[in-house]
Design a protein around this motif. Structure first.
Motif, short mmCIF file in Angstrom:
data_model
loop_
_atom_site.label_atom_id
_atom_site.label_comp_id
_atom_site.label_asym_id
_atom_site.label_seq_id
_atom_site.Cartn_x
_atom_site.Cartn_y
_atom_site.Cartn_z
N ALA A 158 0.84 -1.20 0.00
CA ALA A 158 0.00 0.00 0.00
C ALA A 158 0.87 1.25 0.00
CB ALA A 158 -0.90 0.00 1.23
N ILE A 159 0.32 2.34 -0.53
CA ILE A 159 0.99 3.63 -0.44
C ILE A 159 1.12 4.00 1.04
CG2 ILE A 159 0.83 6.10 -0.95
CD1 ILE A 159 -0.70 5.31 -3.52
N PHE A 160 0.03 3.82 1.78
CA PHE A 160 0.06 3.92 3.23
C PHE A 160 -1.13 3.17 3.80
CE2 PHE A 160 -2.53 7.54 2.12
CZ PHE A 160 -3.54 7.52 3.06
N THR A 161 -1.02 2.84 5.09
CA THR A 161 -2.07 2.09 5.77
C THR A 161 -2.49 2.83 7.03
OG1 THR A 161 -0.62 0.83 7.24
CG2 THR A 161 -0.97 -0.07 5.01
N ASP A 162 -3.44 2.24 7.76
CA ASP A 162 -3.88 2.84 9.01
C ASP A 162 -2.73 2.94 10.02
OD1 ASP A 162 -4.02 0.22 10.67
OD2 ASP A 162 -5.36 -0.20 8.99
N LYS A 163 -1.72 2.10 9.87
CA LYS A 163 -0.56 2.16 10.77
C LYS A 163 0.28 3.41 10.51
CE LYS A 163 -0.61 -2.83 11.12
NZ LYS A 163 -1.94 -2.94 10.60
N ASP A 164 0.20 3.94 9.28
CA ASP A 164 0.91 5.17 8.93
C ASP A 164 0.06 6.41 9.18
OD1 ASP A 164 3.17 3.76 7.72
OD2 ASP A 164 1.79 3.27 6.09
N LEU A 165 -1.22 6.22 9.36
CA LEU A 165 -2.17 7.33 9.49
C LEU A 165 -2.19 7.83 10.94
CD1 LEU A 165 -4.38 8.96 7.96
CD2 LEU A 165 -6.01 7.22 8.73
N VAL A 166 -1.87 9.11 11.12
CA VAL A 166 -1.91 9.72 12.44
C VAL A 166 -3.33 10.17 12.74
CG1 VAL A 166 -1.05 11.62 13.88
CG2 VAL A 166 0.49 10.47 12.26
N SER A 167 -3.92 10.89 11.77
CA SER A 167 -5.31 11.34 11.94
C SER A 167 -5.94 11.63 10.59
CB SER A 167 -5.37 12.59 12.83
OG SER A 167 -4.74 13.69 12.18
N HIS A 213 -11.37 15.98 4.70
CA HIS A 213 -10.71 14.79 4.14
C HIS A 213 -9.20 15.00 4.06
CE1 HIS A 213 -14.43 12.69 3.49
NE2 HIS A 213 -14.95 13.84 3.10
N LYS A 214 -8.68 15.53 5.15
CA LYS A 214 -7.25 15.79 5.29
C LYS A 214 -6.59 14.66 6.06
CE LYS A 214 -6.31 20.28 5.10
NZ LYS A 214 -6.18 21.63 5.51
N LEU A 215 -5.55 14.10 5.48
CA LEU A 215 -4.82 12.98 6.07
C LEU A 215 -3.51 13.48 6.68
CD1 LEU A 215 -5.11 11.11 2.75
CD2 LEU A 215 -6.17 10.22 4.80
N LEU A 216 -3.26 13.12 7.92
CA LEU A 216 -1.96 13.37 8.52
C LEU A 216 -1.27 12.01 8.59
CD1 LEU A 216 -0.01 15.38 9.83
CD2 LEU A 216 -1.11 14.88 12.03
N ILE A 217 -0.19 11.87 7.82
CA ILE A 217 0.45 10.57 7.63
C ILE A 217 1.89 10.64 8.13
CG2 ILE A 217 1.08 8.82 5.93
CD1 ILE A 217 -1.02 10.12 4.08
N LYS A 218 2.31 9.59 8.82
CA LYS A 218 3.72 9.48 9.20
C LYS A 218 4.55 9.38 7.93
CE LYS A 218 2.57 6.69 13.21
NZ LYS A 218 2.63 5.34 13.79
N SER A 219 5.72 9.98 7.96
CA SER A 219 6.61 9.84 6.80
C SER A 219 6.94 8.38 6.61
CB SER A 219 7.90 10.62 7.03
OG SER A 219 7.66 11.99 6.96
N ASN A 267 4.94 18.78 8.99
CA ASN A 267 5.08 19.45 10.27
C ASN A 267 6.36 18.99 10.95
OD1 ASN A 267 4.63 17.09 11.79
ND2 ASN A 267 2.44 17.47 11.95
N LYS A 268 6.66 19.57 12.08
CA LYS A 268 7.93 19.30 12.75
C LYS A 268 8.05 17.88 13.29
CE LYS A 268 6.00 21.39 16.83
NZ LYS A 268 5.75 22.63 17.42
N ASN A 269 6.96 17.12 13.36
CA ASN A 269 6.99 15.75 13.86
C ASN A 269 7.19 14.73 12.75
OD1 ASN A 269 6.48 16.67 16.48
ND2 ASN A 269 4.28 16.68 16.10
N SER A 270 7.65 15.16 11.60
CA SER A 270 7.85 14.28 10.44
C SER A 270 6.56 13.61 9.99
CB SER A 270 8.92 13.22 10.73
OG SER A 270 10.15 13.84 10.93
N HIS A 271 5.49 14.34 10.02
CA HIS A 271 4.23 13.86 9.48
C HIS A 271 3.87 14.69 8.26
CE1 HIS A 271 3.55 12.69 13.88
NE2 HIS A 271 3.78 11.57 13.22
N ASN A 272 3.22 14.06 7.31
CA ASN A 272 2.84 14.72 6.07
C ASN A 272 1.33 14.93 6.04
OD1 ASN A 272 5.55 14.28 5.18
ND2 ASN A 272 4.96 12.19 4.67
N THR A 273 0.90 16.06 5.51
CA THR A 273 -0.52 16.34 5.39
C THR A 273 -0.91 16.36 3.92
OG1 THR A 273 -0.45 17.69 7.39
CG2 THR A 273 -2.36 17.98 5.94
#
Length: 184
Positions: free
Chosen positions: A68-77, A83-89, A147-153
């Motif tokens: 997957a491009i990303f999963t729920d394990k990568d999803l922060v919120s 419909h904005k995704l905050l995803i761990k890098s 953001n500063k926590n290495s998460h992508n929106t």
């Protein structure tokens, strides 16, 4: 002799068609089994097929990448109203950002509990082409925010409205995100 050659040729072509059809069906079954057996409850996969008529394709017939491009394990919120995704890098998304042309205009599928929910398209807003009437994500630098926590929106957007409604508001997606405590 010509009749025998013609008969053998026809039989060969017929058997080749049957073999290719069975191989294609097995590949789709294997691809579906990989997704269904995946322990992720929410994921977005890249579609492997080249698709020209997105609105008229059947989700279950499309082959997806194994990873997957990303999963729920990568999803922060997930902000449901926008419909904005905050995803761990992760390595996959970092590669998309570096080489967003590899995904430009490529379809993706939102999958919940192994079920394909809806299709969208990776779309660059800098593109000169007319945007499709399905949900889109722009992975490019233009709309990338970190953001500063290495998460992508990223935002799953609707650029051109579709008469079928907003696919993003599917209750199955909402329910799984709520159960995972990812809704914002």
């Amino acid at each position: 002799m010509k009749k025998v050659f013609a008969f053998v040729s026809i039989v060969f072509v017929f058997l080749l068609i049957i073999f290719l059809s069975i191989s294609n069906i097995k590949g789709k079954q294997l691809n579906s089994a990989l997704i269904e057996n995946n322990s992720n409850e929410f994921a977005i996969y890249k579609v492997l097929n080249e698709i020209t008529d997105i609105q008229n394709c059947f989700l279950d017939t499309l082959l997806l990448e194994d990873e997957a491009i990303f999963t729920d394990k990568d999803l922060v919120s997930y902000d449901w109203t926008e419909h904005k995704l905050l995803i761990k890098s992760n390595k996959y998304i970092d590669e998309l950002r570096k080489n967003h042309l590899s995904l430009s205009h490529k379809p993706f599928i939102v999958v919940v509990n192994g079920e394909r929910i809806y299709m969208g398209v990776s779309w660059s807003f800098a593109s000169s082409a007319i945007a499709p009437s399905v949900p889109t994500i722009d992975w490019s630098e233009l709309f990338y925010k970190q953001n500063k926590n290495s998460h992508n929106t990223y935002t799953i957007q609707i650029i051109n409205n579709d008469t079928h409604g907003d696919y993003r508001n599917d209750k199955r997606v909402y329910d799984v995100l709520k159960n995972l405590d990812k809704l914002k």
